[in-house]
Design an enzyme around this catalytic site. Structure first.
Site, short mmCIF file in Angstrom:
data_model
loop_
_atom_site.label_atom_id
_atom_site.label_comp_id
_atom_site.label_asym_id
_atom_site.label_seq_id
_atom_site.Cartn_x
_atom_site.Cartn_y
_atom_site.Cartn_z
N TYR A 142 0.82 -1.22 0.00
CA TYR A 142 0.00 0.00 0.00
C TYR A 142 0.85 1.26 0.00
O TYR A 142 0.45 2.28 -0.56
CB TYR A 142 -1.04 -0.04 1.14
CG TYR A 142 -2.12 -1.04 0.78
CD1 TYR A 142 -3.03 -0.75 -0.23
CD2 TYR A 142 -2.19 -2.29 1.38
CE1 TYR A 142 -4.00 -1.67 -0.62
CE2 TYR A 142 -3.15 -3.22 0.99
CZ TYR A 142 -4.04 -2.90 -0.02
OH TYR A 142 -4.98 -3.82 -0.42
N GLY A 186 -15.34 1.76 -16.28
CA GLY A 186 -14.06 1.13 -16.01
C GLY A 186 -14.03 0.16 -14.86
O GLY A 186 -13.13 0.22 -14.02
N THR A 187 -14.99 -0.75 -14.85
CA THR A 187 -14.94 -1.81 -13.82
C THR A 187 -15.29 -3.15 -14.44
O THR A 187 -16.18 -3.23 -15.28
CB THR A 187 -15.87 -1.50 -12.62
OG1 THR A 187 -15.96 -2.67 -11.79
CG2 THR A 187 -17.26 -1.07 -13.04
N ARG A 239 1.56 1.93 -3.57
CA ARG A 239 0.39 2.54 -4.23
C ARG A 239 0.30 4.03 -3.87
O ARG A 239 -0.03 4.87 -4.68
CB ARG A 239 -0.92 1.85 -3.79
CG ARG A 239 -0.95 0.34 -3.86
CD ARG A 239 -1.29 -0.15 -5.24
NE ARG A 239 -0.22 -0.08 -6.18
CZ ARG A 239 0.86 -0.91 -6.21
NH1 ARG A 239 1.01 -1.84 -5.32
NH2 ARG A 239 1.79 -0.77 -7.13
N HIS A 285 -14.34 0.97 -1.18
CA HIS A 285 -13.27 0.05 -0.76
C HIS A 285 -12.16 0.74 0.02
O HIS A 285 -11.07 0.20 0.13
CB HIS A 285 -12.69 -0.66 -2.00
CG HIS A 285 -13.68 -1.58 -2.66
ND1 HIS A 285 -13.55 -2.03 -3.95
CD2 HIS A 285 -14.82 -2.13 -2.18
CE1 HIS A 285 -14.58 -2.82 -4.24
NE2 HIS A 285 -15.36 -2.89 -3.19
N GLN A 336 -15.12 2.47 -6.49
CA GLN A 336 -14.42 1.33 -5.88
C GLN A 336 -12.94 1.69 -5.72
O GLN A 336 -12.18 0.93 -5.12
CB GLN A 336 -14.53 0.11 -6.80
CG GLN A 336 -15.95 -0.40 -6.98
CD GLN A 336 -16.02 -1.42 -8.10
OE1 GLN A 336 -15.81 -2.60 -7.88
NE2 GLN A 336 -16.30 -0.97 -9.30
N ASN A 337 -12.55 2.82 -6.27
CA ASN A 337 -11.12 3.16 -6.28
C ASN A 337 -10.68 3.71 -4.93
O ASN A 337 -11.42 4.44 -4.27
CB ASN A 337 -10.83 4.18 -7.38
CG ASN A 337 -11.13 3.61 -8.75
OD1 ASN A 337 -11.29 2.40 -8.88
ND2 ASN A 337 -11.22 4.45 -9.75
N VAL A 338 -9.45 3.38 -4.58
CA VAL A 338 -8.90 3.88 -3.32
C VAL A 338 -8.01 5.09 -3.56
O VAL A 338 -7.45 5.66 -2.63
CB VAL A 338 -8.15 2.76 -2.56
CG1 VAL A 338 -9.13 1.67 -2.13
CG2 VAL A 338 -7.02 2.16 -3.38
N ASP A 339 -7.88 5.50 -4.83
CA ASP A 339 -7.12 6.72 -5.12
C ASP A 339 -7.99 7.95 -4.83
O ASP A 339 -9.17 7.83 -4.49
CB ASP A 339 -6.60 6.70 -6.57
CG ASP A 339 -7.71 6.76 -7.63
OD1 ASP A 339 -8.63 7.60 -7.50
OD2 ASP A 339 -7.65 5.97 -8.60
P1 OAD Z 1 -10.58 -4.43 -12.54
O1 OAD Z 1 -9.11 -4.44 -12.74
O2 OAD Z 1 -11.22 -5.69 -12.10
O3 OAD Z 1 -11.29 -3.97 -13.87
C1 OAD Z 1 -10.82 -2.86 -14.59
C2 OAD Z 1 -11.76 -2.56 -15.71
O4 OAD Z 1 -11.31 -1.37 -16.32
C3 OAD Z 1 -11.80 -3.64 -16.81
O5 OAD Z 1 -13.15 -3.94 -17.13
C4 OAD Z 1 -11.10 -2.97 -17.98
O6 OAD Z 1 -11.63 -3.34 -19.25
C5 OAD Z 1 -11.38 -1.51 -17.71
N1 OAD Z 1 -10.43 -0.56 -18.30
C6 OAD Z 1 -9.10 -0.71 -18.52
N2 OAD Z 1 -8.58 0.40 -19.05
C7 OAD Z 1 -9.60 1.28 -19.18
C8 OAD Z 1 -9.71 2.62 -19.66
N3 OAD Z 1 -8.65 3.29 -20.13
N4 OAD Z 1 -10.93 3.22 -19.63
C9 OAD Z 1 -12.00 2.55 -19.16
N5 OAD Z 1 -11.98 1.30 -18.69
C10 OAD Z 1 -10.78 0.66 -18.70
O7 OAD Z 1 -10.89 -3.24 -11.53
P2 OAD Z 1 -12.21 -2.99 -10.64
O8 OAD Z 1 -13.43 -3.50 -11.32
O9 OAD Z 1 -12.19 -1.57 -10.24
O10 OAD Z 1 -10.66 -3.78 -4.46
O11 OAD Z 1 -11.90 -3.90 -9.38
C11 OAD Z 1 -12.79 -3.92 -8.30
C12 OAD Z 1 -12.03 -4.10 -7.01
O12 OAD Z 1 -11.16 -5.25 -7.11
C13 OAD Z 1 -11.08 -2.97 -6.68
O13 OAD Z 1 -11.73 -1.90 -6.03
C14 OAD Z 1 -10.08 -3.62 -5.77
C15 OAD Z 1 -9.90 -4.94 -6.48
O14 OAD Z 1 -9.52 -6.00 -5.70
C16 OAD Z 1 -9.86 -3.67 -3.39
O15 OAD Z 1 -8.67 -3.43 -3.47
C17 OAD Z 1 -10.55 -3.84 -2.09
#
Ligand code: OAD
Length: 240
Positions: free
Chosen positions: A55, A182-183, A58, A106, A88-91
């Site tokens: 962390y 972006g999730t 990060r 998160h 969901q972002n921690v930034d």
């Molecule tokens: P993921 O890494 O699971 O998913 C990232 C998403 O962003 C994917 O669907 C990509 O296609 C998309 N992506 C990549 N580049 C992009 C761009 N330039 N523009 C738009 N989309 C883009 O991340 P999260 O879904 O955020 O939790 O993950 C959820 C949680 O899992 C996080 O909050 C974290 C992690 O474990 C904790 O740390 C507690």
């Protein structure tokens, strides 16, 4: 005039073009680290130096990046709508872009909390480290200034409850417009939020890997990176 409610659910993809790695893309963090060795309460017990260092890395990286066009464009929606960001972002890139209402599901990288009182004893690292050279950094043995117990990153680990999910559900249920950016929608309960949206609400999903969903009504897919898709959508919504 009544302003419409917009809820924006963001994930790591919105910060990717700022230089913050995502989690599950091919170069993502969980491809290089094992979740169970970093992001669990057990890991904090047996692997503490590695977890704290993960962390801290990060946090250091966060100091080196800036909000991108997608974060910034979203702030323009506030001129016409009631906007709530559920991230969901921690930034802190939404904060630094200037968004007003941000709910972190998160946790937050720049904060730490007490191991014994994680909801009540929460501190911004920079206030604890006032006067020190590296104010962004958590020390391995830093103690809670209130009760003296060990501090931990203010991160919701896997298998822990998500305290902000209830206010997030409440916001989504009141939204006329839901924008998801972006999730991968793989982590629950965050991924279930869209199912709480009103069936007649208008929904958008911006992600280069987005797939159509038959389970969600009124959903428009914008299969673009955030810095392309978000400005297009913001432009459209400001003209409506
Ligand atoms: P993921 O890494 O699971 O998913 C990232 C998403 O962003 C994917 O669907 C990509 O296609 C998309 N992506 C990549 N580049 C992009 C761009 N330039 N523009 C738009 N989309 C883009 O991340 P999260 O879904 O955020 O939790 O993950 C959820 C949680 O899992 C996080 O909050 C974290 C992690 O474990 C904790 O740390 C507690």
């Amino acid at each position: 005039m009544n302003r419409k409610n917009i809820v924006i659910l963001t994930g790591a993809g919105i910060s990717a073009e700022s230089g913050v790695p995502t989690f599950r893309d091919s170069d993502g963090l969980w491809c290089n680290y094992k979740v169970e060795e970093i992001c669990t309460h057990d890991a904090l017990d047996w692997n503490r130096p590695v977890v704290i260092d993960f962390y801290n890395q990060r946090r250091k990286q966060l100091d080196e990046v800036q909000p991108n066009k997608a974060h910034i464009e979203l702030t323009k929606l506030e001129t016409k709508y009631n906007v709530n960001i559920v991230t969901q972002n921690v930034d802190d890139l939404h904060e630094r872009a200037g968004s007003s209402n941000i709910l972190h599901l998160h946790g937050e990288l720049r904060k730490v909390c007490c191991t014994s009182h994680p909801d009540d004893h929460v501190f911004k690292l920079e206030t604890l480290k006032h006067g020190e050279k590296e104010t962004w950094k958590q020390g391995e043995n830093d103690k809670c200034p209130i009760c003296g117990d060990l501090l931990r990153p203010y991160i919701v680990f896997f298998n822990e409850a998500v305290p902000n999910i209830e206010p997030a559900v409440d916001l989504v249920q009141k939204a006329e417009i839901l924008i998801i950016i972006g999730t991968s929608l793989q982590v629950y309960p965050a991924a279930s939020l869209m199912y709480y949206a009103k069936s007649d609400s208008v929904k958008y999903l911006i992600d280069p890997k987005a797939e159509p969903s038959s389970r969600v009504s009124n959903l428009t897919i914008i299969k673009e990176k955030a810095t392309i898709g978000v400005p297009q959508l913001v432009d459209k919504l400001l003209k409506e």
